[in-house]
Scaffold this motif. Structure first.
Motif, mmCIF file in Angstrom:
data_model
loop_
_atom_site.group_PDB
_atom_site.id
_atom_site.type_symbol
_atom_site.label_atom_id
_atom_site.label_comp_id
_atom_site.label_asym_id
_atom_site.label_seq_id
_atom_site.Cartn_x
_atom_site.Cartn_y
_atom_site.Cartn_z
ATOM 1 N N LEU A 29 0.825 -1.208 0.000
ATOM 2 C CA LEU A 29 0.000 0.000 0.000
ATOM 3 C C LEU A 29 0.861 1.261 0.000
ATOM 4 C CD1 LEU A 29 -2.854 -0.911 2.522
ATOM 5 C CD2 LEU A 29 -2.848 -1.102 0.037
ATOM 6 N N LYS A 30 0.397 2.249 -0.745
ATOM 7 C CA LYS A 30 1.116 3.528 -0.872
ATOM 8 C C LYS A 30 0.133 4.682 -0.689
ATOM 9 C CE LYS A 30 4.381 1.601 -4.245
ATOM 10 N NZ LYS A 30 3.734 0.259 -4.266
ATOM 11 N N PRO A 31 0.628 5.829 -0.202
ATOM 12 C CA PRO A 31 -0.248 6.991 -0.018
ATOM 13 C C PRO A 31 -0.991 7.347 -1.300
ATOM 14 C CG PRO A 31 1.877 7.382 1.012
ATOM 15 C CD PRO A 31 2.012 6.099 0.237
ATOM 16 N N GLY A 32 -2.285 7.634 -1.128
ATOM 17 C CA GLY A 32 -3.107 8.049 -2.257
ATOM 18 C C GLY A 32 -3.774 6.912 -3.002
ATOM 19 N N GLU A 33 -3.396 5.668 -2.728
ATOM 20 C CA GLU A 33 -4.031 4.546 -3.417
ATOM 21 C C GLU A 33 -5.446 4.321 -2.897
ATOM 22 O OE1 GLU A 33 -0.529 1.604 -4.988
ATOM 23 O OE2 GLU A 33 -1.303 1.217 -2.972
ATOM 24 N N GLN A 34 -6.272 3.769 -3.779
ATOM 25 C CA GLN A 34 -7.643 3.421 -3.432
ATOM 26 C C GLN A 34 -7.708 1.951 -3.031
ATOM 27 O OE1 GLN A 34 -11.110 4.561 -3.729
ATOM 28 N NE2 GLN A 34 -10.267 6.604 -3.342
ATOM 29 N N ASP A 87 -23.733 -5.592 -0.925
ATOM 30 C CA ASP A 87 -23.301 -6.968 -1.149
ATOM 31 C C ASP A 87 -22.126 -7.000 -2.127
ATOM 32 O OD1 ASP A 87 -23.932 -9.728 -2.930
ATOM 33 O OD2 ASP A 87 -24.152 -9.914 -0.768
ATOM 34 N N HIS A 88 -21.330 -8.073 -2.063
ATOM 35 C CA HIS A 88 -20.182 -8.190 -2.963
ATOM 36 C C HIS A 88 -20.598 -8.206 -4.432
ATOM 37 C CE1 HIS A 88 -21.496 -12.404 -2.933
ATOM 38 N NE2 HIS A 88 -20.840 -12.532 -4.057
ATOM 39 N N SER A 89 -21.818 -8.633 -4.686
ATOM 40 C CA SER A 89 -22.274 -8.712 -6.077
ATOM 41 C C SER A 89 -22.501 -7.333 -6.697
ATOM 42 C CB SER A 89 -23.573 -9.524 -6.158
ATOM 43 O OG SER A 89 -24.613 -8.879 -5.438
ATOM 44 N N THR A 90 -22.489 -6.280 -5.863
ATOM 45 C CA THR A 90 -22.731 -4.927 -6.368
ATOM 46 C C THR A 90 -21.435 -4.127 -6.519
ATOM 47 O OG1 THR A 90 -23.001 -3.912 -4.168
ATOM 48 C CG2 THR A 90 -24.947 -4.936 -5.172
ATOM 49 N N ILE A 91 -20.296 -4.767 -6.367
ATOM 50 C CA ILE A 91 -19.013 -4.056 -6.457
ATOM 51 C C ILE A 91 -18.891 -3.350 -7.806
ATOM 52 C CG2 ILE A 91 -16.493 -4.356 -6.598
ATOM 53 C CD1 ILE A 91 -16.798 -6.706 -4.665
ATOM 54 N N ASP A 92 -18.509 -2.071 -7.754
ATOM 55 C CA ASP A 92 -18.233 -1.330 -8.984
ATOM 56 C C ASP A 92 -17.052 -0.394 -8.718
ATOM 57 O OD1 ASP A 92 -19.336 0.601 -7.349
ATOM 58 O OD2 ASP A 92 -21.170 0.834 -8.510
ATOM 59 N N GLY A 93 -16.671 0.379 -9.714
ATOM 60 C CA GLY A 93 -15.538 1.281 -9.563
ATOM 61 C C GLY A 93 -14.220 0.578 -9.850
ATOM 62 N N ALA A 108 -11.910 -9.159 -10.096
ATOM 63 C CA ALA A 108 -11.109 -8.962 -11.308
ATOM 64 C C ALA A 108 -11.540 -7.704 -12.054
ATOM 65 C CB ALA A 108 -11.232 -10.185 -12.214
ATOM 66 N N ARG A 109 -12.840 -7.456 -12.100
ATOM 67 C CA ARG A 109 -13.350 -6.304 -12.820
ATOM 68 C C ARG A 109 -12.976 -4.993 -12.125
ATOM 69 N NH1 ARG A 109 -19.677 -6.380 -13.713
ATOM 70 N NH2 ARG A 109 -19.060 -8.455 -14.441
#
Length: 395
Positions: free
Chosen positions: A171-176, A231-237, A264-265
């Protein structure tokens, strides 16, 4: 001596070659197992039905017998007895011993034919914060810690684990950062505070989301991280790093494909991900009946081959695999000790004596299993980029 009692003692004498135990029943004391070894634990049997319950239902029968007070531990610890049984592979040895297996079958059939219903009726508790506060650390992290020393406190175990995951993810500063199944936000808070990331945690628990965001606000990090009820099924971004601790083992297998495809997406082209899950190293996924009925209904033990297969199908390259199951022993010992010290403070109307004994038995199982069962705790690190730079040594 009845059939069940006689069979149980014969099993111990014939198949426990690594250690022994003492049984006290009907005013008499006897040692079973490898008698040249000092007994690791002494059980006092208060009700003969103990033997039938254990032979008929294995760990479920043992747990229910403990809840109902059919036996007590006079010397040593209950988890030492459970470890002894696991270490000597009693279940496998009995299946491979036709004479003993036939006697066990007779006991099982006798219970069914007599209409015996020696099941502790499951109670449906809304397990609130009070219970988990009685044995978890301040961050309310409910997963395997990491011991740098056997003497580490529970707080140190969990802090070690959180930091190690962050370092594995580079992990690095500024990462999402995306945390799937984030609990009360402990990992997110640690990552934001010590590694400068921003991010989102998702949970399908209303209480986790509420308290997680309260914890984030108290830490002064509300502008950088948040917990969302979804829920995990709604992951986006799109996220630079994705982590999921203690989530996969609670999904039905039919959900594995969607879980990994969403990861993966959402993972950035050169991103890193880590999945931490309780698993099994056995060829078949055997569900412990006690855990299934009373603790985690519908949960499973993930096989490493399943994780690898789904990662490969999603084009995610495995960078490192580590089994940290032995660290669960140290974590669970702290949980058990804290629960034993604090359970008297629980509201007896919500958590009666039977429930407290049930939960104590569960924690004893958590202490024993990492030492002698086929259980695992896998941390699988992967990347979206097959050609990404890889350090010469693991964290």
């Amino acid at each position: 001596m009845n059939l069940a009692q006689d069979t149980f003692i014969q099993i111990l004498n014939r198949h426990v070659s690594d250690g022994s135990l003492r049984l006290v029943l009907e005013g008499k004391s006897l040692t079973a197992g490898a008698k040249e070894r000092a007994p690791a634990v002494t059980l006092r049997i208060h009700d003969d039905r103990f033997f039938s319950r254990v032979l008929s239902q294995g760990n479920l029968g043992m747990g229910e017998a403990y809840v109902d007070g059919d036996f007590s531990v006079e010397e040593g610890e209950l988890h030492e007895f459970l470890t002894l049984l696991l270490r000597n592979r009693i279940d496998r040895k009995v299946r491979g011993d036709p004479r003993t297996a036939l006697k066990v079958l007779r006991v099982q059939l006798g219970n069914k034919l007599s209409g015996a219903q020696w099941r502790y009726v499951q109670r449906h508790y809304d397990l609130g914060d009070e219970l988990f506060e009685s044995f978890l650390d301040e961050s309310m992290t409910y997963s395997c810690g990491y011991a740098l020393s056997p003497e580490d406190s529970l707080e140190e175990l969990q802090r070690n684990k959180l930091d190690r995951i962050c370092r594995k993810l580079e992990l690095k500063p500024g990462e999402q950062l995306l945390d799937i199944g984030c609990g009360f936000g402990g990992l997110l808070i640690h990552a934001a505070r010590h590694y400068g990331v921003t991010g989102v945690g998702i949970t399908n628990s209303q209480r986790h989301a509420e308290r997680g965001n309260e914890n984030i606000a108290r830490a002064g990090l509300a502008g950088r991280i948040r917990v969302e009820l979804r829920d995990h099924s709604t992951i986006d971004g799109r996220f630079d790093k994705i982590v999921s601790v203690g989530m996969l083992e609670h999904l039905p297998r039919k959900e594995y494909r969607r879980y990994f495809s969403r990861i993966a997406r959402a993972l950035a082209p050169q991103g890193l991900g880590l999945v931490h899950a309780i698993g099994t190293s056995a060829p078949t996924n055997t569900h412990d009946p006690f855990i299934q009925r009373y603790i985690f209904p519908g949960s499973g033990q993930v096989k490493l081959s399943e994780v690898a297969t789904h990662l490969e199908r999603q084009g995610l390259a495995i960078r490192d695999v580590e089994n940290i199951v032995r660290h669960y022993h140290y974590t669970a010992k702290h949980w058990l000790t804290r629960f034993q010290q604090n359970q008297h403070r629980l509201d007896p109307k919500r958590y009666d004596a039977a429930f407290r004994r049930l939960w104590e038995y569960y924690l004893h199982c958590c202490v024993a299993a990492p030492l002698a069962s086929d259980g695992t705790v896998y941390q699988v690190l992967f990347t979206k980029d097959y050609a990404a730079p890889m350090p010469l040594h693991r964290v």
